[in-house]
Design a protein around this motif. Sequence first.
Motif, PDB file in Angstrom:
ATOM      1  N   GLU A 184     -49.217  54.929  15.757  1.00 39.53           N
ATOM      2  CA  GLU A 184     -50.033  55.089  14.561  1.00 39.53           C
ATOM      3  C   GLU A 184     -50.022  56.549  14.118  1.00 39.53           C
ATOM      4  OE1 GLU A 184     -53.911  53.655  15.606  1.00 39.53           O
ATOM      5  OE2 GLU A 184     -53.206  51.631  16.097  1.00 39.53           O
ATOM      6  N   ARG A 185     -50.470  56.771  12.884  1.00 39.09           N
ATOM      7  CA  ARG A 185     -50.617  58.122  12.344  1.00 39.09           C
ATOM      8  C   ARG A 185     -52.066  58.364  11.976  1.00 39.09           C
ATOM      9  NH1 ARG A 185     -51.273  60.337   7.343  1.00 39.09           N
ATOM     10  NH2 ARG A 185     -51.007  58.307   6.321  1.00 39.09           N
ATOM     11  N   HIS A 186     -52.560  59.555  12.293  1.00 46.47           N
ATOM     12  CA  HIS A 186     -53.884  60.001  11.862  1.00 46.47           C
ATOM     13  C   HIS A 186     -53.691  61.367  11.204  1.00 46.47           C
ATOM     14  CE1 HIS A 186     -55.351  56.822  14.502  1.00 46.47           C
ATOM     15  NE2 HIS A 186     -54.686  57.382  15.492  1.00 46.47           N
ATOM     16  N   ASP A 237     -49.935  59.011  17.217  1.00 40.72           N
ATOM     17  CA  ASP A 237     -50.706  58.328  18.254  1.00 40.72           C
ATOM     18  C   ASP A 237     -49.845  57.234  18.877  1.00 40.72           C
ATOM     19  OD1 ASP A 237     -52.541  56.967  19.799  1.00 40.72           O
ATOM     20  OD2 ASP A 237     -53.895  56.455  18.147  1.00 40.72           O
ATOM     21  N   VAL A 271     -49.679  54.360  21.319  1.00 38.62           N
ATOM     22  CA  VAL A 271     -50.669  53.482  21.937  1.00 38.62           C
ATOM     23  C   VAL A 271     -50.035  52.766  23.130  1.00 38.62           C
ATOM     24  CG1 VAL A 271     -52.301  51.613  21.527  1.00 38.62           C
ATOM     25  CG2 VAL A 271     -51.677  53.149  19.644  1.00 38.62           C
ATOM     26  N   ARG A 285     -54.044  56.245  25.059  1.00 37.46           N
ATOM     27  CA  ARG A 285     -53.239  56.703  23.938  1.00 37.46           C
ATOM     28  C   ARG A 285     -52.746  58.117  24.200  1.00 37.46           C
ATOM     29  NH1 ARG A 285     -54.825  54.252  18.672  1.00 37.46           N
ATOM     30  NH2 ARG A 285     -56.087  52.421  19.095  1.00 37.46           N
ATOM     31  N   VAL A 341     -51.870  61.127  22.110  1.00 36.29           N
ATOM     32  CA  VAL A 341     -51.996  61.666  20.760  1.00 36.29           C
ATOM     33  C   VAL A 341     -51.321  63.035  20.715  1.00 36.29           C
ATOM     34  CG1 VAL A 341     -53.588  62.376  18.942  1.00 36.29           C
ATOM     35  CG2 VAL A 341     -54.138  60.406  20.374  1.00 36.29           C
ATOM     36  N   PRO A 348     -58.655  57.532  19.615  1.00 33.43           N
ATOM     37  CA  PRO A 348     -58.129  58.724  18.933  1.00 33.43           C
ATOM     38  C   PRO A 348     -59.192  59.719  18.522  1.00 33.43           C
ATOM     39  CG  PRO A 348     -57.867  56.738  17.584  1.00 33.43           C
ATOM     40  CD  PRO A 348     -58.245  56.288  18.951  1.00 33.43           C
ATOM     41  N   VAL A 368     -58.622  64.720  15.140  1.00 34.60           N
ATOM     42  CA  VAL A 368     -58.712  63.395  14.534  1.00 34.60           C
ATOM     43  C   VAL A 368     -60.148  63.116  14.079  1.00 34.60           C
ATOM     44  CG1 VAL A 368     -58.458  60.913  14.911  1.00 34.60           C
ATOM     45  CG2 VAL A 368     -56.768  62.495  15.871  1.00 34.60           C
TER      46      VAL A 368
END
Length: 293
Positions: A53-55, A60, A62, A68, A70, A138, A144
Amino acid sequence: MPESPEVQALADELDARLAGRALTGVDVVEFRIEKTRGRPPESLVGEAVTGVERHGKLIDLVFGDAGRLVVSLGRHGWARWAAGDGPAPDPAPGDAGDPPPPTLAILSFDGTGGDGLDLELTDAGDWVSLGVWVVDEPREVPAVAKLGPDPAVPAFTRADFDAAVVGRRKQAKAILQEQESLAGIGNAYSDEILHTAKVSPVVHASSLDGPALDALYAATVGVVRDAVDARRGVPIARLKAEKVAAMRVHGRAGETCPVCGDTVREFSFASTTAEYCPTCQTGGEHLPLRADR
């Protein structure tokens, strides 16, 4: 500095290539990147990636219920596949002869038939800006937790934009880059957004009238989302070159504005630089090369 369009493309490629693969080894070359010393990246060895994923500007990885990983790319961080695991990067303008950035960590993943993958985390800066956390959620990562709404995602609304921008006695460019206000935008795309909206980089948001705010909102959403679409499917080794090539004013000082034909100029304030078009953005005024205050 990596920004949301390129980081999204990075997340997409990592998700496509790593999902289902187990982490088999971690080699941390620069110990300062580890931000959760009591829970190092090696604690995830043996666990499989279930998604990426992106924040904002962070990645990130998983690993299901195991946690996670990050990664904050910071100012000069990036990722690349080890030699033979992906396409060679295309040189960006100005990169000719520059040595590749040093590897600060290597994440190794399993595969069948000898097709394991090594992902190298790099940092091209004079100081280490890359950071790695192992967490359960996250938002345990401070960078984040403080993120504002993200213009790249469909859920972003005009109300989100207005809450971040309207009435603030702060330069528009600074607000665009402020991660607590709007996630994922950095120096390059803030220049592109302001040029598209025909807004000066030094104007305070509080002085913008309704039409200017409408234009800035439309440009913020349009520039970022168009760039996300344009980078989709581009191999991570070539994303920097694609980003540089797509810029209309950022990094183009001395060149011709593609909209009006004026000369793109540079402005510097403290640690911030901006490229802008006087005709499009400042009513023909040339901002000083460097402002002292």
